[in-house]
Scaffold this motif. Structure first.
Motif, short mmCIF file in Angstrom:
data_model
loop_
_atom_site.label_atom_id
_atom_site.label_comp_id
_atom_site.label_asym_id
_atom_site.label_seq_id
_atom_site.Cartn_x
_atom_site.Cartn_y
_atom_site.Cartn_z
N LEU A 1 -8.09 2.27 -17.68
CA LEU A 1 -7.07 3.07 -17.00
C LEU A 1 -6.22 3.87 -17.98
O LEU A 1 -5.74 4.95 -17.63
CB LEU A 1 -6.18 2.17 -16.15
N TYR A 2 -6.05 3.37 -19.18
CA TYR A 2 -5.26 4.14 -20.13
C TYR A 2 -5.92 5.48 -20.42
O TYR A 2 -5.27 6.40 -20.90
CB TYR A 2 -5.10 3.35 -21.44
N GLU A 3 -7.20 5.55 -20.14
CA GLU A 3 -7.87 6.81 -20.47
C GLU A 3 -7.88 7.82 -19.34
O GLU A 3 -7.64 8.99 -19.57
CB GLU A 3 -9.31 6.51 -20.92
N LEU B 1 0.83 -1.21 0.00
CA LEU B 1 0.00 0.00 0.00
C LEU B 1 0.86 1.26 0.00
O LEU B 1 0.51 2.26 -0.64
CB LEU B 1 -0.93 -0.01 1.22
N GLU B 2 2.00 1.20 0.72
CA GLU B 2 2.92 2.35 0.71
C GLU B 2 3.33 2.67 -0.72
O GLU B 2 3.28 3.82 -1.17
CB GLU B 2 4.17 2.02 1.54
N HIS B 3 3.73 1.63 -1.43
CA HIS B 3 4.17 1.84 -2.81
C HIS B 3 3.05 2.39 -3.68
O HIS B 3 3.27 3.19 -4.57
CB HIS B 3 4.70 0.52 -3.40
N GLN B 4 1.83 1.90 -3.42
CA GLN B 4 0.71 2.37 -4.24
C GLN B 4 0.51 3.87 -4.10
O GLN B 4 0.09 4.54 -5.04
CB GLN B 4 -0.59 1.65 -3.83
N ARG B 5 0.81 4.37 -2.92
CA ARG B 5 0.62 5.81 -2.69
C ARG B 5 1.75 6.62 -3.31
O ARG B 5 1.64 7.83 -3.44
CB ARG B 5 0.58 6.09 -1.18
N GLY B 6 2.83 5.95 -3.66
CA GLY B 6 3.98 6.65 -4.21
C GLY B 6 3.60 7.48 -5.43
O GLY B 6 2.73 7.09 -6.22
N PRO B 7 4.25 8.64 -5.59
CA PRO B 7 3.95 9.54 -6.71
C PRO B 7 4.60 9.04 -7.99
O PRO B 7 5.52 8.24 -7.96
CB PRO B 7 4.60 10.86 -6.26
N GLY B 8 4.08 9.50 -9.09
CA GLY B 8 4.66 9.17 -10.39
C GLY B 8 4.75 7.68 -10.64
O GLY B 8 5.78 7.17 -11.08
N LEU B 9 3.66 6.99 -10.38
CA LEU B 9 3.68 5.55 -10.54
C LEU B 9 3.35 5.18 -11.98
O LEU B 9 2.37 5.67 -12.55
CB LEU B 9 2.65 4.93 -9.59
N GLU B 10 4.18 4.33 -12.57
CA GLU B 10 3.89 3.85 -13.91
C GLU B 10 2.62 3.00 -13.87
O GLU B 10 2.34 2.32 -12.87
CB GLU B 10 5.04 2.99 -14.43
N LEU B 11 1.90 3.02 -14.97
CA LEU B 11 0.65 2.26 -15.03
C LEU B 11 0.89 0.78 -14.77
O LEU B 11 0.18 0.14 -13.99
CB LEU B 11 0.00 2.46 -16.41
N GLU B 12 1.91 0.24 -15.43
CA GLU B 12 2.18 -1.18 -15.27
C GLU B 12 2.59 -1.52 -13.85
O GLU B 12 2.25 -2.56 -13.31
CB GLU B 12 3.26 -1.63 -16.26
#
Lengths: 240, 240
Positions: A169-171, A117-128
């Motif tokens: 999500l791509y949209e 969950l920490e990582h999910q909150r991280g900024p600038g997350l690539e879609l993949e």
DNA sequence: GGACAAGTGCTTGTATACAAGTGCTGCCCG
DNA sequence: CGGGCAGCACTTGTATACAAGCACTTGTCC
């Protein structure tokens, strides 16, 4: 269906190809509806038709490719009916898992989920990256209930659902919203409030699902209409 | 997973073989753990290795056959872990379907289910007949909730479960008990009592499941122990 | 006698050739 | 000018040959 053990067996061209093509289909690198030529693929990859053909048969068995004898092979269009099926199945399984949580949660998995969950909150997350984290999060919840292997079956059945999710999500890439929903579910699980966890999970899964009709209106050619329809061959002129 | 549409496509040797072999595996006509020789099968059936081989690949994708390169192919032993997975998945889906029943039940399906139950009560029922009726009954319940297609996915995943059930019924053939449970579920559904229906369904499915350990003790060679184990080749001397 | 290695017979994996269906193209002939 | 039909280019399906690995058998050499 392709259980994890498959990837651990002695490697063959067929299995390597299967995993590569499967990834390409699920990430939309191979577009729904795209034609696949056994000869062309074989020539490109420098192998004979045999392993190519056999890997396509495996993908067809997964429902990700359709093979029409003497006509051609195609990446399956996203079938709304199959998307709905997978959604229903996934919801049923994940909710049942929440009902089946033990009193004492596995500490290791809990830690893993918290870090996820920490990582999910991280900024600038690539879609993949977000997709991978999302997948790991839901799988982790199933591990908590002791039904980790059931995820394999669900994963095999939700190919069409995942492709629809990616299209969505791509949209409008609203991963932050989903991350918040994940956190809500996790909190409810930790506090032992099964009903709240179930409600949050249901909300979350249906939010993911609700976008599909919009995407379908936007890109209808990626979706199947008549599942009994059969494609035809066309001769086209192109520049060499 | 082999969706129904597959069987409706233009017939090929490969697909015919796939359906035939799949039936033989699920009915235990091909015993769990039995070796399958591509050459032998091809010679017996009068076709080349290619369609035989490709149909085995399809079955391997279903988890019903295991292919070990340069060693041999085998009917999968019944994997208790996969049986439990399928049981969990099936229970989750069927209970969720009961939660999702519409206010007005489809009259045609209701009639069909009632006739099905009549047949189940019939005396002198062949085992295979009862299995077919059982299958149709559960599928009918899913049709009532509008999730008929989800049954296809469940059916694909429950190959190991079905084989375990057959092993159980071959021993003490108590179809009357199951027929009564079916009737109980059906009555609850008709009366609109979702909770009673869920309870009856849970009882029923777990009764089916609870026999497996007994069977396993009786015929351990039909069950997988270490899923990472790899078979070895043996040379045996036999009379021609 | 014992150890090692080639040989045997099986397995599945891969490459290749040919069979057969489909739809378009364009020639031939009315 | 138009209809029909042979041919072409492409597809997947099937048959076959060979490659490569495994386990045992057997011969050979020490």
């Amino acid at each position: 269906m392709g259980r994890m053990a498959d990837s651990k067996r002695r490697p063959t061209s067929r299995r390597a190809l299967y995993h590569q093509l499967r990834r390409m289909v699920l990430t939309l690198e191979l577009a729904p509806g795209a034609a696949i030529s056994e000869n062309e693929l074989a020539a490109t990859l420098g192998v004979s038709r045999t392993p190519v053909r056999e890997s396509l048969i495996m993908l067809a068995q997964d429902g990700l490719v359709q093979i029409f004898p003497k006509i051609g092979s195609f990446v399956s269009r996203v079938d709304p009916a199959q998307v709905a099926d997978a959604q229903f199945l996934r919801e049923a399984v994940e909710l049942a898992a929440l009902d089946d949580l033990p009193d004492e949660l596995d500490a290791g998995v809990v830690t893993e989920l918290r870090e996820n969950l920490e990582h999910q909150r991280g900024p600038g997350l690539e879609l993949e990256e977000f997709f991978a984290l999302d997948e790991a999060f839901h799988q982790g919840l199933l591990r908590l209930s002791g039904h980790a292997n059931a995820w394999t079956t669900v994963a095999a059945a939700k190919g069409h659902l995942d492709r629809a999710r990616r299209l969505g999500l791509y949209e409008h890439a609203s991963s932050a919203e989903f991350a918040a929903q994940h956190a809500e579910i996790f909190e409810a699980v930790l506090s032992g409030d099964t009903e709240r966890a179930r409600g949050a999970m249901r909300t979350h899964l249906r939010a993911v699902f609700s976008d599909i009709e919009r995407i379908r209106a936007h890109s209808p050619q990626l979706f199947a209409t008549d599942s009994t329809a059969v494609p035809v061959r066309r001769s086209v002129a192109v520049w060499e």
